[in-house]
Scaffold this motif. Structure first.
Motif, PDB file in Angstrom:
ATOM      1  N   SER A   1       9.498   1.024 -14.269  1.00  0.00           N
ATOM      2  CA  SER A   1      10.412  -0.075 -14.588  1.00  0.00           C
ATOM      3  C   SER A   1      11.301  -0.425 -13.396  1.00  0.00           C
ATOM      4  CB  SER A   1      11.289   0.313 -15.783  1.00  0.00           C
ATOM      5  OG  SER A   1      12.227  -0.701 -16.065  1.00  0.00           O
ATOM      6  N   GLY A   2      11.315  -1.695 -13.030  1.00  0.00           N
ATOM      7  CA  GLY A   2      12.130  -2.147 -11.905  1.00  0.00           C
ATOM      8  C   GLY A   2      11.501  -1.920 -10.547  1.00  0.00           C
ATOM      9  N   ARG A   3      10.401  -1.177 -10.507  1.00  0.00           N
ATOM     10  CA  ARG A   3       9.766  -0.871  -9.209  1.00  0.00           C
ATOM     11  C   ARG A   3       8.368  -1.472  -9.092  1.00  0.00           C
ATOM     12  NH1 ARG A   3       9.211   4.925  -8.279  1.00  0.00           N
ATOM     13  NH2 ARG A   3       8.961   5.153 -10.541  1.00  0.00           N
TER      14      ARG A   3
ATOM     15  N   PRO B   1       5.726  -2.133  -2.417  1.00  0.00           N
ATOM     16  CA  PRO B   1       6.124  -1.204  -1.347  1.00  0.00           C
ATOM     17  C   PRO B   1       5.193   0.007  -1.267  1.00  0.00           C
ATOM     18  CG  PRO B   1       8.038  -1.919  -2.580  1.00  0.00           C
ATOM     19  CD  PRO B   1       6.836  -2.427  -3.329  1.00  0.00           C
ATOM     20  N   ALA B   2       4.969   0.505  -0.065  1.00  0.00           N
ATOM     21  CA  ALA B   2       4.010   1.600   0.142  1.00  0.00           C
ATOM     22  C   ALA B   2       4.376   2.834  -0.667  1.00  0.00           C
ATOM     23  CB  ALA B   2       3.925   1.932   1.628  1.00  0.00           C
ATOM     24  N   ALA B   3       5.653   3.200  -0.692  1.00  0.00           N
ATOM     25  CA  ALA B   3       6.056   4.412  -1.416  1.00  0.00           C
ATOM     26  C   ALA B   3       5.772   4.286  -2.902  1.00  0.00           C
ATOM     27  CB  ALA B   3       7.541   4.695  -1.172  1.00  0.00           C
TER      28      ALA B   3
ATOM     29  N   ASP C   1      -9.217   9.621   1.030  1.00  0.00           N
ATOM     30  CA  ASP C   1      -8.031   9.866   0.204  1.00  0.00           C
ATOM     31  C   ASP C   1      -7.274   8.549   0.049  1.00  0.00           C
ATOM     32  OD1 ASP C   1      -5.241  10.453  -0.478  1.00  0.00           O
ATOM     33  OD2 ASP C   1      -5.786  12.564  -0.204  1.00  0.00           O
ATOM     34  N   ILE C   2      -7.259   8.010  -1.176  1.00  0.00           N
ATOM     35  CA  ILE C   2      -6.627   6.711  -1.426  1.00  0.00           C
ATOM     36  C   ILE C   2      -5.133   6.751  -1.093  1.00  0.00           C
ATOM     37  CG2 ILE C   2      -5.939   5.109  -3.250  1.00  0.00           C
ATOM     38  CD1 ILE C   2      -8.711   4.586  -2.681  1.00  0.00           C
ATOM     39  N   GLY C   3      -4.441   7.787  -1.548  1.00  0.00           N
ATOM     40  CA  GLY C   3      -3.003   7.876  -1.323  1.00  0.00           C
ATOM     41  C   GLY C   3      -2.646   7.895   0.139  1.00  0.00           C
TER      42      GLY C   3
END
Length: 292
Positions: free
Chosen positions: A182-184, A98-100, A149-151
């Motif tokens: 963890s989990g993400r 996911p992007a975020a 800017d990578i982000g």
């Protein structure tokens, strides 16, 4: 996870690329070419299972004469081999981050002294002032897309975030990264300089299970050969898991077999001994190699 018991004959082979079938010169040797082609002639399914993008792995698949899917980005993406040379194969599996979460891994990497890059499908994104841009492009066999800017460049889900640093920082950062995400995100190390983030649940082990189901091959009759931490899951997943001698201790301990080094074409030697030998000889060789 307990290693799976080996079965015979071997009907599927999963091969990592860098450090396993090619060294720093990125050249396939004559013995691995011969061994893989002999395996194909016997009807053994052979796939490349790599952290590279599929388009970067495809030239090695072409040189080996492979016809089965390429597993890329640690299993986050799987492509069929193309029907025509020079084209991309059909996308079979894609599990993006996911992007975020990707943006958070980028910020985390910078804060911990690592230099993040982004891979999405067949695009490699790097900051415009990165001094290693030409080196990375040569390694991947494709030009990088430069951004200021990578982000900020990440506005949609991406296939992988790679964070580079000098050895040993990636390995030292691994457990912290795994706790934080963890989990993400799934986090692994594919090279002494590369810490990698992919979608949760993505691994080469999961991809090898997918290949085995597709081909109707019991995992006991599959072989997997790799050289780093990102190969651990697939080595444990199959009956014939092998780790190159340069692999980290945890990977060496998980492997049933330890072939010779990449410059001696150890992966080819193992294929010859276990997949190409007559059944009785293959069983004897497996016992001897496992004992060794």
């Amino acid at each position: 996870m307990i290693p799976r018991s080996p079965g015979f004959p071997i009907r599927m082979i999963a091969l990592d690329i860098d450090g396993t079938i090619v060294g720093d010169d990125l050249t396939l040797g004559p013995r691995i070419r011969s061994a893989v082609r002999a395996a194909l002639d016997r009807g053994i399914r052979v796939s490349l299972v790599t952290g590279r993008m599929a388009s970067s792995a495809q030239r090695f698949a072409d040189e080996l004469g492979l016809v089965d899917p390429i597993v890329a980005y640690q299993g986050a993406l799987i492509r069929a081999m193309p029907e025509e040379r020079g084209r991309l194969g059909r996308l079979l599996v894609h599990r993006p981050l996911p992007a975020a979460v990707a943006r958070e891994t980028i910020s985390w990497s910078i804060a911990h002294g690592l230099d993040p890059h982004v891979n999405h499908l067949e695009t490699f994104v790097i900051r415009a002032d990165d001094p290693r841009t030409d080196d990375y492009s040569a390694f991947l066999g494709a030009p990088a897309r430069r951004v200021p800017d990578i982000g900020r460049a990440v506005t949609r889900p991406v296939t992988k975030v790679l964070a580079a640093a000098e050895d040993p920082r990636p390995m030292r950062s691994l457990e912290n990264a795994r706790r934080t995400f963890s989990g993400r995100a799934a986090v692994t190390v594919s090279h002494p300089r590369f810490l990698e983030f992919v979608a949760p649940g993505v691994s080469k082990g999961r991809a090898v299970r997918w290949l085995a189901r597709r081909h109707g091959v019991p995992l006991e009759q599959a072989m997997a050969i790799g050289d780093h931490l990102n190969d651990l899951e697939m080595i444990l997943e199959v009956g014939h898991g092998a780790a190159m001698p340069s692999a980290p201790a945890a990977v060496l301990e998980a492997a049933r077999y330890l072939p010779g080094p990449v410059d001696a074409e150890g992966a080819a030697e193992l294929i010859e001994a276990l997949a190409l030998a007559e059944p009785a000889a293959a069983r004897r060789n497996a016992l001897a190699l496992a004992t060794r």
